[in-house]
Motif scaffolding. Structure first.
Motif, PDB file in Angstrom:
ATOM      1  N   SER A 456       0.827  -1.214   0.000  1.00 17.99           N
ATOM      2  CA  SER A 456       0.000   0.000   0.000  1.00 17.99           C
ATOM      3  C   SER A 456       0.861   1.263   0.000  1.00 17.99           C
ATOM      4  O   SER A 456       0.516   2.256  -0.656  1.00 17.99           O
ATOM      5  CB  SER A 456      -0.942  -0.005   1.207  1.00 17.99           C
ATOM      6  N   LEU A 457       1.991   1.236   0.717  1.00 17.53           N
ATOM      7  CA  LEU A 457       2.869   2.406   0.727  1.00 17.53           C
ATOM      8  C   LEU A 457       3.436   2.678  -0.668  1.00 17.53           C
ATOM      9  O   LEU A 457       3.508   3.827  -1.113  1.00 17.53           O
ATOM     10  CB  LEU A 457       4.007   2.199   1.722  1.00 17.53           C
ATOM     11  N   CYS A 458       3.834   1.629  -1.370  1.00 13.87           N
ATOM     12  CA  CYS A 458       4.377   1.804  -2.719  1.00 13.87           C
ATOM     13  C   CYS A 458       3.290   2.192  -3.709  1.00 13.87           C
ATOM     14  O   CYS A 458       3.542   2.937  -4.662  1.00 13.87           O
ATOM     15  CB  CYS A 458       5.077   0.529  -3.177  1.00 13.87           C
ATOM     16  N   PRO A 466      11.551   6.302  -7.515  1.00 12.63           N
ATOM     17  CA  PRO A 466      12.488   5.488  -6.735  1.00 12.63           C
ATOM     18  C   PRO A 466      12.062   5.444  -5.267  1.00 12.63           C
ATOM     19  O   PRO A 466      11.680   6.461  -4.688  1.00 12.63           O
ATOM     20  CB  PRO A 466      13.827   6.210  -6.908  1.00 12.63           C
ATOM     21  N   VAL A 467      12.123   4.279  -4.677  1.00 12.06           N
ATOM     22  CA  VAL A 467      11.720   4.093  -3.284  1.00 12.06           C
ATOM     23  C   VAL A 467      12.935   4.292  -2.386  1.00 12.06           C
ATOM     24  O   VAL A 467      14.027   3.793  -2.677  1.00 12.06           O
ATOM     25  CB  VAL A 467      11.109   2.694  -3.078  1.00 12.06           C
ATOM     26  N   ARG A 474      11.987   0.865  -8.203  1.00 15.88           N
ATOM     27  CA  ARG A 474      10.848   1.771  -8.413  1.00 15.88           C
ATOM     28  C   ARG A 474       9.622   1.299  -7.634  1.00 15.88           C
ATOM     29  O   ARG A 474       9.462   0.112  -7.325  1.00 15.88           O
ATOM     30  CB  ARG A 474      10.517   1.862  -9.898  1.00 15.88           C
ATOM     31  N   ALA A 475       8.734   2.252  -7.370  1.00 17.78           N
ATOM     32  CA  ALA A 475       7.564   1.957  -6.535  1.00 17.78           C
ATOM     33  C   ALA A 475       6.680   0.895  -7.153  1.00 17.78           C
ATOM     34  O   ALA A 475       6.179   0.000  -6.451  1.00 17.78           O
ATOM     35  CB  ALA A 475       6.776   3.247  -6.292  1.00 17.78           C
ATOM     36  N   ALA A 479       5.937  -2.611  -5.315  1.00 18.65           N
ATOM     37  CA  ALA A 479       4.557  -2.958  -4.967  1.00 18.65           C
ATOM     38  C   ALA A 479       4.199  -4.339  -5.492  1.00 18.65           C
ATOM     39  O   ALA A 479       3.529  -5.130  -4.811  1.00 18.65           O
ATOM     40  CB  ALA A 479       3.594  -1.907  -5.522  1.00 18.65           C
ATOM     41  N   GLN A 480       4.658  -4.647  -6.705  1.00 19.18           N
ATOM     42  CA  GLN A 480       4.389  -5.959  -7.286  1.00 19.18           C
ATOM     43  C   GLN A 480       5.086  -7.064  -6.491  1.00 19.18           C
ATOM     44  O   GLN A 480       4.517  -8.141  -6.268  1.00 19.18           O
ATOM     45  CB  GLN A 480       4.857  -5.996  -8.744  1.00 19.18           C
TER      46      GLN A 480
END
Length: 497
Positions: A456-458, A466-467, A474-475, A479-480
């Motif tokens: 959820s954050l991503c 970029p995280v 990458r976000a 997330a994936q």
């Protein structure tokens, strides 16, 4: 060796052992004498010869296994899946298309990982070739001087530390959790063949080793340990091991090889590679600048002519002033220099520069990252000390958790990652790590919750963002990853239920 090294060795036996290693294996004098002494001490102790340098040197001269064991102590077998992903991208986008053009669609690609350590590199090559449709048309070999590392590579059981790279997720579909570790699927494991080889010896290239006619060689972060004479000999053998049209990829810290063998040097966005040209092939690998080895200047034919009559000396104009060559910029020092050294893989230099800046939390993090590639246990100690000095530095707590996880110290890793989350509750990578830790500790519900929070954050960020602390990930991609981990966990629970 002793005359070149200012280090005050506590016993001359260390120098004599290192001189023997230099003569037999072509290794440079150690850059860190205390670490070298500790390695020699460990190797001697395993043979029951502690402090008996005379007996140990005799053993090294007569027992190849003992020499190999010492070489492992004096070099670093640090690796992980898809390390330096730009090298694999180069193979995908440049090398393989060129091989298809030269060899045809049915060609069996022959690849070699020289100095493969515990196997992550050749297995990464195998997965890349499978992704590109070479599943039944590949021969991948891995060699190393450490028989213990080769045994681990053949077993193909790995921990989270082998999956810390930004592209290591590509291995996930082929890794099956077994307790605290992951076992590689047979469809990948069976495609790689391992064997012992000392690169400093002249026993290769040879069909007996399978080291000949190769399309692709990875020899990364190995040549840095060799002296000049050994580098020259290894470079010539690497060239001879390549098939025409084949490519050699070395590490960012390895010495240049163009002057030692007739390679064609390929300049890429990330550095250089080496190509063995195909005679008559004038086409070029896409978008790469090439620098062939210089051809010898032909001699002018000798002509016998009458000696001319002497002439009066000519009056020559004064020579032009010698142009002043501007001095090259000095290598950057301080934190920026440490970051650049870390980026090019010069771990010792990065640790040296960053270690001098103990009051800067950013420098402490760089030093820890560099040490992690040299000695994970030393990196853990350095990280704990730096975290105590900078208690609000979230990156240090996160790095400490990552290092402890790689060493299998789950409870300590969980404590460190929770401290990072206390300092920064929105740190997505920390939630993702916590999920891995809790899953391995059989806390299924806690792991699922951590993966869901990371996802959820991503998901709140644009996919290409970029995280923080994700090493460029990458976000959308992260997330994936979190979604896949959560889904896999839920599916496993449904199966058990």
């Amino acid at each position: 060796m002793s005359s070149d090294a200012p280090w005050n060795w506590p016993h001359p036996g260390y120098v004599l052992v290192l001189d023997l290693v230099a003569a037999r294996a072509g290794l440079l004098p150690p850059s860190c004498p205390p670490a070298a002494m500790e390695g020699i001490d460990r190797a001697m102790a395993r043979l029951g010869l502690s402090n008996n340098f005379d007996a140990y040197r005799t053993r090294l001269e007569t027992d190849p296994v003992a020499l190999d064991d010492l070489l492992v102590e004096l070099t670093i077998g640090e690796t992980y899946f898809f390390r330096n992903p730009e090298h694999f991208d180069f193979v995908r986008h440049e090398v393989l298309p060129n091989l298809r053009r030269l060899r045809g669609e049915g060609h069996v690609v022959r690849a070699w990982s020289a100095g493969c350590a515990s196997g992550e590199e050749p297995y990464s090559l195998a997965v890349l070739l499978m992704e590109e449709g070479y599943g039944e048309r590949m021969e991948v070999r891995g060699t190393d001087v450490s028989r213990a590392a080769l045994a681990r590579a053949s077993v193909a059981s790995y921990g989270d530390w082998s999956l810390r790279g930004t592209d290591a997720g590509r291995m996930r579909p082929f890794l099956h959790p077994e307790g605290k570790r992951y076992t590689l699927a047979p469809e990948v494991r069976d495609r790689v063949h391992f064997g012992y080889l000392n690169l400093a010896e002249d026993s290769w290239p040879s069909p007996a080793h399978g080291i000949w006619g190769l399309d692709l060689i990875f020899c990364r972060n190995v040549l840095i340990y060799f002296n000049r004479g050994t580098i020259e000999a290894v470079a010539r053998r690497l060239h001879a091991a390549l098939a025409e049209g084949g490519v050699l990829i070395t590490g960012p810290s390895d010495p240049p090889l163009g002057e030692y063998a007739p390679f064609e040097t390929l300049v890429t966005d990330w550095g250089i590679a080496y190509h063995r040209p195909t005679p008559g092939d004038t086409t070029r690998l896409h978008s790469l600048r090439r620098f062939p080895a210089p051809a010898p200047t032909p001699l002018e034919p000798l002509r016998l002519e009458p000696t001319p009559a002497p002439r009066p000396p000519a009056v020559l104009p004064p020579p032009p002033p010698v142009p002043v060559t501007p001095a090259l910029p000095a290598e950057p020092e301080g934190l920026e220099g440490a970051k650049q050294a870390l980026a090019r893989g010069d771990w010792h230099e990065a640790a040296r520069l960053a270690g001098a800046l103990v009051e800067e939390p950013g420098a402490a993090a760089v030093a820890v990252r560099a040490l992690a590639n040299l000695d994970p246990l030393a990196a853990v100690r350095a990280c704990a000390e730096a975290a105590a000095r900078h208690p609000l530095a979230v990156e240090l707590r996160y790095l400490e958790a990552m290092l402890l996880l790689g060493l299998g110290r789950l409870q300590e890793s969980e404590r460190a990652v929770r401290q990072a989350l206390y300092l920064e509750p929105s740190l997505a990578v920390a939630h993702l790590m916590l999920g891995h830790i809790l899953r391995r500790q059989k806390d299924t519900e806690g792991a699922r919750r951590a993966f869901r929070i990371a996802e959820s954050l991503c998901a709140t960020l644009p996919p290409d963002t970029p995280v923080f602390l994700a090493d460029g990930e990458r976000a959308g991609r992260l997330a994936q990853v979190a979604r896949d981990e959560r889904t896999r966990l839920e599916a496993h629970e449904e199966t058990r239920g």
